[in-house]
Design an enzyme around this catalytic site. Structure first.
Site, short mmCIF file in Angstrom:
data_model
loop_
_atom_site.label_atom_id
_atom_site.label_comp_id
_atom_site.label_asym_id
_atom_site.label_seq_id
_atom_site.Cartn_x
_atom_site.Cartn_y
_atom_site.Cartn_z
CG ASP A 1 77.29 -78.59 4.76
OD1 ASP A 1 78.02 -78.04 5.60
OD2 ASP A 1 76.95 -78.04 3.69
CG ASN B 1 81.37 -71.86 3.68
OD1 ASN B 1 81.33 -72.62 2.71
ND2 ASN B 1 80.27 -71.38 4.24
NE ARG C 1 79.04 -75.63 3.86
CZ ARG C 1 78.60 -75.38 2.65
NH1 ARG C 1 79.28 -74.57 1.86
NH2 ARG C 1 77.49 -75.92 2.22
CE LYS D 1 79.44 -67.16 1.99
NZ LYS D 1 78.19 -67.79 2.39
#
Length: 166
Positions: free
Chosen positions: A147, A7, A90, A14
């Site tokens: 997203d 991410n 992500r 992350k």
């Protein structure tokens, strides 16, 4: 199966490594590198073997990914990066095109680049991390999870403002 989840934010990375079987997932390690490119950059890493928190100057998301991968092999349940079976990334903006996760290939990378103007703080760094992971683990499949895919399944009354349409 071991899955690395990445991410990338505008100044952070992350990562989490999971061991997945048919009916359960087990977290093997987590890292957070925050403040990439700044003097106040710090990282944390946590696994069953090690818990680290330090300040360290990290200039780019590519360097942050390399640090996260080094920490995985030196302080977690894997000995070699080849043990990672897949990478899930992500990605902030997939436009209207991507409504579900998609395997990353040349065409998907080109589409994410085209959509970067819709998420200029995130899509370019998402791509940097995707490309850096491809350099280090060229045979490991990567998946993009957008997203914006979440919002495509919302009914119209949930995403329109409660104001006259005009």
């Amino acid at each position: 199966m071991k899955i690395l989840v990445l991410n990338a934010g505008s100044s952070s990375l992350k990562s989490s490594l999971y061991e997945c079987s048919k009916n359960k997932q087990k977290a093997l390690a987590h890292s957070l590198i925050d403040g990439i490119g700044s003097e106040n950059c710090k990282f944390t890493f946590k696994s069953s073997k090690k818990n680290i928190g330090q300040k360290k100057k990290i200039k780019s998301h590519k360097a942050a990914l390399k640090l996260a991968l080094e920490l995985l092999t030196s302080h977690s349940s894997i000995q070699d990066l080849k043990e990672i079976d897949a990478i899930a990334n992500r990605v902030v903006h997939g436009g209207e095109k991507y409504s579900e996760p998609v395997k990353i290939g040349k065409r998907v990378i080109e589409e994410i680049e085209k959509l970067s103007n819709l998420a200029p703080l995130h899509n370019p760094v998402n791509l940097d991390v995707i490309k850096a992971a491809k350099e280090v683990l060229p045979r490991t499949p990567q998946i993009a999870i957008f997203d914006t895919a979440f919002h495509q399944s919302m009914p119209e009354e949930a995403f329109l403002y409660a104001l006259p349409y005009s």
